[in-house]
Design a protein around this motif. Structure first.
Motif, PDB file in Angstrom:
ATOM      1  N   PRO A   4       0.676  -1.044   0.030  1.00 18.80           N
ATOM      2  CA  PRO A   4       0.007   0.046  -0.109  1.00 18.80           C
ATOM      3  C   PRO A   4       0.743   1.222   0.035  1.00 18.80           C
ATOM      4  CG  PRO A   4      -0.032  -1.167   2.146  1.00 18.80           C
ATOM      5  CD  PRO A   4       0.695  -2.026   1.335  1.00 18.80           C
ATOM      6  N   THR A   5       0.387   2.437  -0.592  1.00 15.06           N
ATOM      7  CA  THR A   5       0.897   3.518  -0.491  1.00 15.06           C
ATOM      8  C   THR A   5       0.106   4.731  -0.408  1.00 15.06           C
ATOM      9  OG1 THR A   5       2.504   5.092  -2.052  1.00 15.06           O
ATOM     10  CG2 THR A   5       1.206   3.742  -3.192  1.00 15.06           C
ATOM     11  N   ASP A   6       0.826   5.675   0.216  1.00 15.31           N
ATOM     12  CA  ASP A   6      -0.290   6.904   0.336  1.00 15.31           C
ATOM     13  C   ASP A   6       0.355   8.081  -0.139  1.00 15.31           C
ATOM     14  OD1 ASP A   6       2.012   7.472   2.268  1.00 15.31           O
ATOM     15  OD2 ASP A   6       0.626   7.550   3.879  1.00 15.31           O
ATOM     16  N   SER A  47       3.549   9.217   0.551  1.00 17.74           N
ATOM     17  CA  SER A  47       4.407   9.808   1.290  1.00 17.74           C
ATOM     18  C   SER A  47       5.781   9.461   0.979  1.00 17.74           C
ATOM     19  CB  SER A  47       4.128   9.511   2.951  1.00 17.74           C
ATOM     20  OG  SER A  47       4.385   8.180   3.057  1.00 17.74           O
ATOM     21  N   GLU A  48       6.785   9.976   1.441  1.00 21.33           N
ATOM     22  CA  GLU A  48       8.314   9.586   1.237  1.00 21.33           C
ATOM     23  C   GLU A  48       8.528   8.308   1.950  1.00 21.33           C
ATOM     24  OE1 GLU A  48      12.694  11.234   2.485  1.00 21.33           O
ATOM     25  OE2 GLU A  48      11.187  12.727   1.914  1.00 21.33           O
ATOM     26  N   LEU A  49       8.066   7.941   3.149  1.00 21.81           N
ATOM     27  CA  LEU A  49       8.035   6.598   3.771  1.00 21.81           C
ATOM     28  C   LEU A  49       7.606   5.487   2.907  1.00 21.81           C
ATOM     29  CD1 LEU A  49       8.027   7.676   7.636  1.00 21.81           C
ATOM     30  CD2 LEU A  49       9.700   6.889   6.038  1.00 21.81           C
ATOM     31  N   ALA A  50       6.212   5.796   2.456  1.00 23.24           N
ATOM     32  CA  ALA A  50       5.614   4.967   1.673  1.00 23.24           C
ATOM     33  C   ALA A  50       6.345   4.677   0.511  1.00 23.24           C
ATOM     34  CB  ALA A  50       4.101   5.289   1.553  1.00 23.24           C
ATOM     35  N   GLU A  51       6.867   5.542  -0.508  1.00 21.74           N
ATOM     36  CA  GLU A  51       7.617   5.333  -1.788  1.00 21.74           C
ATOM     37  C   GLU A  51       8.947   4.617  -1.426  1.00 21.74           C
ATOM     38  OE1 GLU A  51       6.593   6.196  -4.513  1.00 21.74           O
ATOM     39  OE2 GLU A  51       4.747   6.749  -3.451  1.00 21.74           O
ATOM     40  N   LYS A  52       9.598   4.821  -0.310  1.00 21.15           N
ATOM     41  CA  LYS A  52      10.536   3.909   0.172  1.00 21.15           C
ATOM     42  C   LYS A  52      10.341   2.469   0.137  1.00 21.15           C
ATOM     43  CE  LYS A  52      13.539   7.279   2.140  1.00 21.15           C
ATOM     44  NZ  LYS A  52      14.210   8.074   3.377  1.00 21.15           N
ATOM     45  N   ALA A  53       9.008   2.382   0.869  1.00 25.59           N
ATOM     46  CA  ALA A  53       8.621   0.909   1.007  1.00 25.59           C
ATOM     47  C   ALA A  53       8.289   0.151  -0.346  1.00 25.59           C
ATOM     48  CB  ALA A  53       7.213   1.070   2.186  1.00 25.59           C
ATOM     49  N   VAL A  54       7.828   1.061  -1.265  1.00 25.49           N
ATOM     50  CA  VAL A  54       7.295   0.663  -2.539  1.00 25.49           C
ATOM     51  C   VAL A  54       8.679   0.115  -3.138  1.00 25.49           C
ATOM     52  CG1 VAL A  54       6.847   1.120  -4.785  1.00 25.49           C
ATOM     53  CG2 VAL A  54       5.327   2.019  -2.789  1.00 25.49           C
ATOM     54  N   GLN A  55       9.633   1.005  -3.108  1.00 23.50           N
ATOM     55  CA  GLN A  55      11.060   0.472  -3.761  1.00 23.50           C
ATOM     56  C   GLN A  55      11.509  -0.915  -3.235  1.00 23.50           C
ATOM     57  OE1 GLN A  55      13.621   3.951  -3.340  1.00 23.50           O
ATOM     58  NE2 GLN A  55      12.317   5.238  -4.712  1.00 23.50           N
ATOM     59  N   GLY A  56      11.468  -0.805  -1.701  1.00 20.58           N
ATOM     60  CA  GLY A  56      11.867  -2.082  -1.034  1.00 20.58           C
ATOM     61  C   GLY A  56      11.128  -3.192  -1.445  1.00 20.58           C
ATOM     62  N   ALA A  57       9.735  -3.128  -1.627  1.00 20.70           N
ATOM     63  CA  ALA A  57       8.767  -4.314  -1.940  1.00 20.70           C
ATOM     64  C   ALA A  57       9.110  -4.788  -3.526  1.00 20.70           C
ATOM     65  CB  ALA A  57       7.346  -3.808  -1.857  1.00 20.70           C
ATOM     66  N   MET A 103       4.657  -2.972   4.205  1.00 17.09           N
ATOM     67  CA  MET A 103       4.097  -1.503   4.341  1.00 17.09           C
ATOM     68  C   MET A 103       5.145  -0.764   5.051  1.00 17.09           C
ATOM     69  SD  MET A 103       0.741  -2.244   6.453  1.00 17.09           S
ATOM     70  CE  MET A 103       0.218  -0.762   6.304  1.00 17.09           C
ATOM     71  N   ALA A 104       4.905   0.630   4.891  1.00 19.45           N
ATOM     72  CA  ALA A 104       5.937   1.168   5.794  1.00 19.45           C
ATOM     73  C   ALA A 104       5.633   1.418   7.207  1.00 19.45           C
ATOM     74  CB  ALA A 104       5.792   2.710   4.955  1.00 19.45           C
ATOM     75  N   SER A 105       6.362   1.666   8.132  1.00 22.22           N
ATOM     76  CA  SER A 105       5.803   2.359   9.199  1.00 22.22           C
ATOM     77  C   SER A 105       6.131   3.821   9.479  1.00 22.22           C
ATOM     78  CB  SER A 105       6.983   1.469  10.456  1.00 22.22           C
ATOM     79  OG  SER A 105       6.618   2.081  11.686  1.00 22.22           O
ATOM     80  N   HIS A 106       5.191   4.587   9.695  1.00 27.02           N
ATOM     81  CA  HIS A 106       5.365   5.766   9.519  1.00 27.02           C
ATOM     82  C   HIS A 106       5.895   6.354  10.849  1.00 27.02           C
ATOM     83  CE1 HIS A 106       3.611   7.161   5.713  1.00 27.02           C
ATOM     84  NE2 HIS A 106       2.835   5.888   5.857  1.00 27.02           N
ATOM     85  N   GLY A 107       6.379   5.567  11.648  1.00 26.31           N
ATOM     86  CA  GLY A 107       7.193   5.888  13.059  1.00 26.31           C
ATOM     87  C   GLY A 107       6.451   7.006  13.815  1.00 26.31           C
ATOM     88  N   ARG A 108       5.183   7.056  13.992  1.00 23.68           N
ATOM     89  CA  ARG A 108       4.544   8.035  14.833  1.00 23.68           C
ATOM     90  C   ARG A 108       4.730   7.525  16.264  1.00 23.68           C
ATOM     91  NH1 ARG A 108       0.002   8.258  11.051  1.00 23.68           N
ATOM     92  NH2 ARG A 108       0.080  10.459  10.248  1.00 23.68           N
ATOM     93  N   SER A 109       5.013   8.526  17.170  1.00 25.44           N
ATOM     94  CA  SER A 109       5.248   8.106  18.514  1.00 25.44           C
ATOM     95  C   SER A 109       4.431   9.043  19.394  1.00 25.44           C
ATOM     96  CB  SER A 109       6.699   8.181  18.734  1.00 25.44           C
ATOM     97  OG  SER A 109       7.266   9.251  18.697  1.00 25.44           O
ATOM     98  N   GLY A 110       4.285   8.721  20.574  1.00 23.77           N
ATOM     99  CA  GLY A 110       3.937   9.679  21.609  1.00 23.77           C
ATOM    100  C   GLY A 110       2.498  10.073  21.238  1.00 23.77           C
ATOM    101  N   VAL A 135       3.263  -9.692   7.586  1.00 18.85           N
ATOM    102  CA  VAL A 135       3.294  -8.242   7.235  1.00 18.85           C
ATOM    103  C   VAL A 135       4.899  -7.835   7.435  1.00 18.85           C
ATOM    104  CG1 VAL A 135       2.649  -5.982   7.896  1.00 18.85           C
ATOM    105  CG2 VAL A 135       1.026  -7.876   8.252  1.00 18.85           C
ATOM    106  N   LEU A 136       5.558  -7.323   6.567  1.00 20.97           N
ATOM    107  CA  LEU A 136       6.604  -7.171   6.531  1.00 20.97           C
ATOM    108  C   LEU A 136       6.711  -5.521   6.569  1.00 20.97           C
ATOM    109  CD1 LEU A 136       8.322  -9.035   3.683  1.00 20.97           C
ATOM    110  CD2 LEU A 136       8.858  -9.372   6.067  1.00 20.97           C
ATOM    111  N   VAL A 137       7.094  -5.047   7.915  1.00 24.19           N
ATOM    112  CA  VAL A 137       7.131  -3.660   7.880  1.00 24.19           C
ATOM    113  C   VAL A 137       8.459  -3.102   7.726  1.00 24.19           C
ATOM    114  CG1 VAL A 137       6.763  -1.805   9.751  1.00 24.19           C
ATOM    115  CG2 VAL A 137       5.505  -3.868  10.212  1.00 24.19           C
ATOM    116  N   TYR A 138       8.478  -1.928   6.687  1.00 24.73           N
ATOM    117  CA  TYR A 138       9.612  -1.486   6.118  1.00 24.73           C
ATOM    118  C   TYR A 138      10.213  -0.226   6.941  1.00 24.73           C
ATOM    119  CZ  TYR A 138      13.033  -0.214   2.464  1.00 24.73           C
ATOM    120  OH  TYR A 138      14.200   0.166   1.699  1.00 24.73           O
TER     121      TYR A 138
END
Length: 145
Positions: A8-10, A12-22, A113-120, A141-144
């Protein structure tokens, strides 16, 4: 190993990296890729309503264009890597459900899929689609990152 990978992609930069990784992962394993993007059927965000300036039809057409642009990037990257790719657009307020439903409907054996790394507070209030997918699917699920 894996034969069909949902990514899946939204847009975002992180999702695009996950697309490349996939795609790299698919290339190395001989798998194919299913690209997915989810669009809101109507522009609302949680408790804050947003009424578009333009008509609903114009909004939906713009969102479809955005979705196709996101998925074109998946298709082009896959073609460059000689990886078979198909794409899907889903309209829903629940991206994680669309991700799981699409993976099952398309016969995918893994979700990448990407992990968007939100915290807190951000993670607490907004949640994470990745976390929701992990909690509700029986597929690997592979979290990139």
């Amino acid at each position: 190993m894996f034969k069909k990978i949902l990514v899946p992609t939204d847009g975002s930069e992180l999702a695009e990296k996950a697309v490349q990784g996939a795609i790299a992962f698919a290339q190395s394993t001989g798998a194919e890729v299913v690209g997915l993007t989810v669009i809101d059927p109507y522009p609302t965000q949680g408790a804050i309503e947003y009424v578009p300036v333009q008509s609903f039809d114009v909004y939906l057409a713009k969102m479809e264009d955005v979705a196709q642009t996101r998925l074109l990037a998946v298709t082009q990257r896959a073609q460059a890597a000689q990886v078979k790719a198909t794409t899907v657009v889903k309209k829903t307020f629940s991206p994680y459900e669309a991700i799981i439903e699409t993976a099952e409907a398309e016969g995918c054996d893994v979700i990448f899929m990407a992990s968007h790394g939100r915290s807190g507070v951000g993670a607490l209030l907004l949640g994470s689609e990745t976390q929701k997918v992990l909690a509700h699917t029986s597929l690997p699920v592979l979290v990139y990152r």
